[in-house]
Design an enzyme around this catalytic site. Structure first.
Site, PDB file in Angstrom:
ATOM      1  N   ARG A 183      -8.386  -4.187  -2.356  1.00  0.00           N
ATOM      2  CA  ARG A 183      -7.466  -3.424  -3.207  1.00  0.00           C
ATOM      3  C   ARG A 183      -8.207  -3.155  -4.505  1.00  0.00           C
ATOM      4  NH1 ARG A 183      -2.359  -2.876  -1.964  1.00  0.00           N
ATOM      5  NH2 ARG A 183      -2.088  -4.899  -0.961  1.00  0.00           N
ATOM      6  N   CYS A 185       0.830  -1.208   0.000  1.00  0.00           N
ATOM      7  CA  CYS A 185       0.000   0.000   0.000  1.00  0.00           C
ATOM      8  C   CYS A 185       0.864   1.258   0.000  1.00  0.00           C
ATOM      9  CB  CYS A 185      -0.932   0.001   1.203  1.00  0.00           C
ATOM     10  SG  CYS A 185      -2.106  -1.366   1.210  1.00  0.00           S
TER      11      CYS A 185
END
Length: 204
Positions: A121, A44
């Site tokens: 995601r 991330c």
């Protein structure tokens, strides 16, 4: 049901690292809304730095970036500060806190029975009218391609503006396709056997 291509993007009002925001605030602009599994995680962090480095390019396309995770606002602020101090990258787009998972569930970023965000995601490209034009979902273990998201925004904008079709891996300045004939009478009027594969400007 989660939103699909061509459907209205669910509106929301949420706290972010840049204050209270609603999706409707950005009507008239393109929006890339992307979720990530958790703050302080390596994949991330790499994605956020890539988005930050490409932010000026997105803004040149009248496109707003918005990040989201179920982590709290204090966690977001601490994470972004660590990225700035330790990695030298400033995150200038808003990052939404979603501890209740309300936004994530509205967008189908989480299974309805999920208790955490470990599989999230997802990326949504939303047009200026608030319609979802692209949905991309990646697994926890693989980071998304920010350059592909940027390319897709450019292709969507060009296709919308010119009423054309963008071929595989289309880049600005390259040729685009004419929409193919969809009914038999139109097909029969074409002289070329490649009536289904014509670049704009090609003769039939």
């Amino acid at each position: 049901m989660p939103p699909t291509l061509g459907s209205k993007a669910p509106n929301f009002r949420a706290r972010t690292t840049q204050g209270m925001v609603t999706l409707g605030d950005y009507r008239g602009r393109w929006v890339v809304l992307f979720s990530h599994p958790a703050d302080f995680t390596p994949v991330c962090t790499s994605e956020f730095m890539a988005f930050a480095n490409a932010q000026d390019e997105f803004e040149s396309l009248n496109c707003q970036l918005m990040g989201l995770s179920v982590d709290s606002l204090p966690s977001h602020l601490a994470w972004l500060d660590a990225i700035r101090r330790e990695l030298g990258v400033s995150i200038r787009f808003p990052v939404i806190e979603d501890p209740s998972m309300a936004v994530a569930r509205a967008y189908g970023m989480l299974d309805q029975s999920a208790e955490n965000s470990s599989t999230v995601r997802s990326s949504f490209i939303i047009d200026p009218e608030g319609i979802i034009q692209t949905v991309l979902t990646y697994p926890l273990s693989v980071g998304r391609s920010v350059s592909e998201i940027l390319r897709t925004v450019r292709a969507l904008q060009h296709s919308t503006r010119t009423h054309s079709l963008a071929p595989e891996n289309w880049q600005p300045g390259e040729q685009v396709f004419e929409p193919s004939a969809l009914i038999s009478d139109d097909v029969s009027m074409q002289d070329s056997p490649l009536w289904f594969y014509r670049f704009r400007g090609d003769q039939p």
